[in-house]
Design an enzyme around this catalytic site. Structure first.
Site, PDB file in Angstrom:
ATOM      1  CE  LYS A  81      30.012  41.005  45.450  1.00  0.00           C
ATOM      2  NZ  LYS A  81      29.046  41.443  44.432  1.00  0.00           N
ATOM      3  CB  THR A 121      37.535  33.770  38.531  1.00  0.00           C
ATOM      4  OG1 THR A 121      36.694  33.315  37.461  1.00  0.00           O
ATOM      5  CG2 THR A 121      36.673  34.220  39.687  1.00  0.00           C
ATOM      6  CB  THR A 154      33.361  35.417  35.187  1.00  0.00           C
ATOM      7  OG1 THR A 154      34.084  35.879  36.338  1.00  0.00           O
ATOM      8  CG2 THR A 154      32.107  34.685  35.611  1.00  0.00           C
ATOM      9  CE1 TYR A 168      33.587  40.732  44.896  1.00  0.00           C
ATOM     10  CE2 TYR A 168      33.674  38.946  46.502  1.00  0.00           C
ATOM     11  CZ  TYR A 168      33.242  39.443  45.289  1.00  0.00           C
ATOM     12  OH  TYR A 168      32.444  38.669  44.473  1.00  0.00           O
TER      13      TYR A 168
HETATM   14  N1  LIG Z   1      33.228  35.149  39.406  1.00  0.00           N
HETATM   15  C1  LIG Z   1      33.025  34.682  40.619  1.00  0.00           C
HETATM   16  O1  LIG Z   1      33.624  33.675  41.020  1.00  0.00           O
HETATM   17  C2  LIG Z   1      32.035  35.368  41.540  1.00  0.00           C
HETATM   18  C3  LIG Z   1      31.668  34.702  42.718  1.00  0.00           C
HETATM   19  C4  LIG Z   1      30.721  35.287  43.559  1.00  0.00           C
HETATM   20  C5  LIG Z   1      30.149  36.503  43.219  1.00  0.00           C
HETATM   21  N2  LIG Z   1      30.532  37.140  42.067  1.00  0.00           N
HETATM   22  C6  LIG Z   1      29.858  38.409  41.755  1.00  0.00           C
HETATM   23  O2  LIG Z   1      29.110  38.247  40.560  1.00  0.00           O
HETATM   24  C7  LIG Z   1      29.037  39.500  39.867  1.00  0.00           C
HETATM   25  C8  LIG Z   1      29.521  39.325  38.437  1.00  0.00           C
HETATM   26  O3  LIG Z   1      30.866  38.885  38.493  1.00  0.00           O
HETATM   27  P1  LIG Z   1      31.681  38.334  37.227  1.00  0.00           P
HETATM   28  O4  LIG Z   1      32.570  37.285  37.745  1.00  0.00           O
HETATM   29  O5  LIG Z   1      30.762  38.057  36.102  1.00  0.00           O
HETATM   30  O6  LIG Z   1      32.570  39.648  36.927  1.00  0.00           O
HETATM   31  P2  LIG Z   1      33.224  40.198  35.564  1.00  0.00           P
HETATM   32  O7  LIG Z   1      34.384  41.026  35.973  1.00  0.00           O
HETATM   33  O8  LIG Z   1      33.446  39.058  34.651  1.00  0.00           O
HETATM   34  O9  LIG Z   1      32.065  41.130  34.985  1.00  0.00           O
HETATM   35  C9  LIG Z   1      31.642  42.257  35.721  1.00  0.00           C
HETATM   36  C10 LIG Z   1      30.864  43.191  34.813  1.00  0.00           C
HETATM   37  O10 LIG Z   1      30.559  44.369  35.579  1.00  0.00           O
HETATM   38  C11 LIG Z   1      30.900  45.499  34.807  1.00  0.00           C
HETATM   39  N3  LIG Z   1      31.214  46.652  35.673  1.00  0.00           N
HETATM   40  C12 LIG Z   1      32.320  46.844  36.423  1.00  0.00           C
HETATM   41  N4  LIG Z   1      32.259  48.035  37.045  1.00  0.00           N
HETATM   42  C13 LIG Z   1      31.073  48.600  36.683  1.00  0.00           C
HETATM   43  C14 LIG Z   1      30.437  49.824  36.999  1.00  0.00           C
HETATM   44  N5  LIG Z   1      31.014  50.747  37.792  1.00  0.00           N
HETATM   45  N6  LIG Z   1      29.214  50.070  36.463  1.00  0.00           N
HETATM   46  C15 LIG Z   1      28.639  49.169  35.628  1.00  0.00           C
HETATM   47  N7  LIG Z   1      29.193  48.006  35.283  1.00  0.00           N
HETATM   48  C16 LIG Z   1      30.409  47.717  35.817  1.00  0.00           C
HETATM   49  C17 LIG Z   1      32.088  45.056  33.965  1.00  0.00           C
HETATM   50  O11 LIG Z   1      32.288  45.892  32.842  1.00  0.00           O
HETATM   51  C18 LIG Z   1      31.658  43.645  33.590  1.00  0.00           C
HETATM   52  O12 LIG Z   1      30.842  43.609  32.441  1.00  0.00           O
HETATM   53  C19 LIG Z   1      29.887  40.492  40.682  1.00  0.00           C
HETATM   54  O13 LIG Z   1      29.044  41.218  41.543  1.00  0.00           O
HETATM   55  C20 LIG Z   1      30.786  39.567  41.481  1.00  0.00           C
HETATM   56  O14 LIG Z   1      31.238  40.170  42.672  1.00  0.00           O
HETATM   57  C21 LIG Z   1      31.468  36.603  41.229  1.00  0.00           C
END
Ligand SMILES: NC(=O)c1ccc[n+]([C@@H]2O[C@H](COP(=O)([O-])OP(=O)(O)OC[C@H]3O[C@@H](n4cnc5c(N)ncnc54)[C@H](O)[C@@H]3O)[C@@H](O)[C@H]2O)c1
Length: 259
Positions: free
Chosen positions: A156, A190, A187, A152
């Site tokens: 990133k 997490t 989300t 991860y």
């Molecule tokens: N939640 C956090 O704390 C956090 C922090 C920093 C960065 N992020 C980043 O933010 C972004 C969104 O994260 P989130 O927490 O909303 O995640 P989440 O798991 O809640 O949602 C992710 C979404 O991506 C979709 N997805 C997964 N694999 C896929 C694929 N192969 N093709 C198309 N869609 C796909 C899932 O179906 C889902 O709708 C991610 O890139 C994550 O790495 C999250």
């Protein structure tokens, strides 16, 4: 006039968590939005709920043919694409020595290669639109190291580097490319019991001692994608509650625990 009136926007991973929030935010700002995700049923339900200015397109970000179909669906429903938010992402936990190559490859494939495929697929339609903005969702983990998330973290950091190269290449086309670096956000990613506990523990040490709500990241995405950010490209936009500052001093943490 709203910030995205009549603009065509694609949000990958646009169903759950932050992606769903971004899709709702763009619609509220006048955009026509393509919710692009692997979750078909939930995606269609969300698009129906958002009304005539939202459609769902099934997209696995690792598939070149899915990208072609999604860009074609966006163009035929709404016209050339002005904004792409590369938001889809997954995480897998474990030490490097215990990480199977298949798990490593899956994370890199979705988070990093998926972002590259998105940029590659979107350039022709953005040129047709006369320019645009690509917003790549990295993480605070794209600025520093976290243990037990090597794939991860590498993905990133990769998104951050890819963003800068793309920004250099596409500036003359009027296409800005930036990365966003959220800290902990509430989300589904997490929400598992172990992860939620670890994230809550991290949040307690922050200068802003809490987990963010998705719309706090959406507001930054909307800004970076909009003409308000017209002179920003190849840049990192941090929305991390102070993760990069390191832990807050003890007495500040005690105050947060009481509050
Ligand atoms: N939640 C956090 O704390 C956090 C922090 C920093 C960065 N992020 C980043 O933010 C972004 C969104 O994260 P989130 O927490 O909303 O995640 P989440 O798991 O809640 O949602 C992710 C979404 O991506 C979709 N997805 C997964 N694999 C896929 C694929 N192969 N093709 C198309 N869609 C796909 C899932 O179906 C889902 O709708 C991610 O890139 C994550 O790495 C999250």
């Amino acid at each position: 006039m709203k910030r995205f009136d009549n603009r065509t926007v694609i949000v990958t991973g646009g169903v759950r968590g932050m992606g769903g929030s971004h899709a709702r935010g763009f619609v509220a700002e006048g955009a026509n939005v393509v919710i692009a995700d692997v979750l078909e049923q939930e995606g269609r339900t969300l698009a129906d709920k958002l009304g005539v200015r939202a459609i769902f397109s099934r997209l696995d970000v690792t598939s070149e043919s899915d990208w072609s179909a999604t860009v074609a669906a966006a163009e035929s429903a709404f016209g050339p694409v002005s904004v792409l938010v590369n938001n889809a992402g997954i995480v897998r936990f474990g030490p490097i020595a215990g990480t199977e190559p298949a798990a490593w490859r899956l994370v890199i494939d979705i988070n990093l290669t998926g972002t590259y495929l998105g940029i590659r697929a979107i350039v022709p339609t953005m040129r047709k639109a006369g320019g645009g903005a690509i917003v790549n969702i990295s993480s605070a983990g794209g600025m520093m190291a976290y243990p037990n998330t090597a794939a991860y973290t590498a993905s990133k950091w990769g998104v951050r580097g890819l963003t800068k190269t793309a920004a250099l290449e596409l500036g003359r086309d009027g296409i800005r490319v930036n990365s966003i670096h959220p800290g902990p956000v509430r989300t589904p990613m997490t929400a598992g019991p172990d992860v939620a506990a670890a994230v809550a523990a991290e949040a307690r040490n922050l200068a802003i001692a809490r987990v963010a709500e998705p719309d706090e990241i959406t507001r930054m995405v909307l800004f970076v994608a909009s003409d308000e950010a017209s002179f920003s490209t190849g840049s990192e936009f941090i929305v991390d509650g102070g993760v990069l500052l390191g832990p807050a001093p003890q007495h500040e943490r005690a105050r947060a625990a009481v509050a």
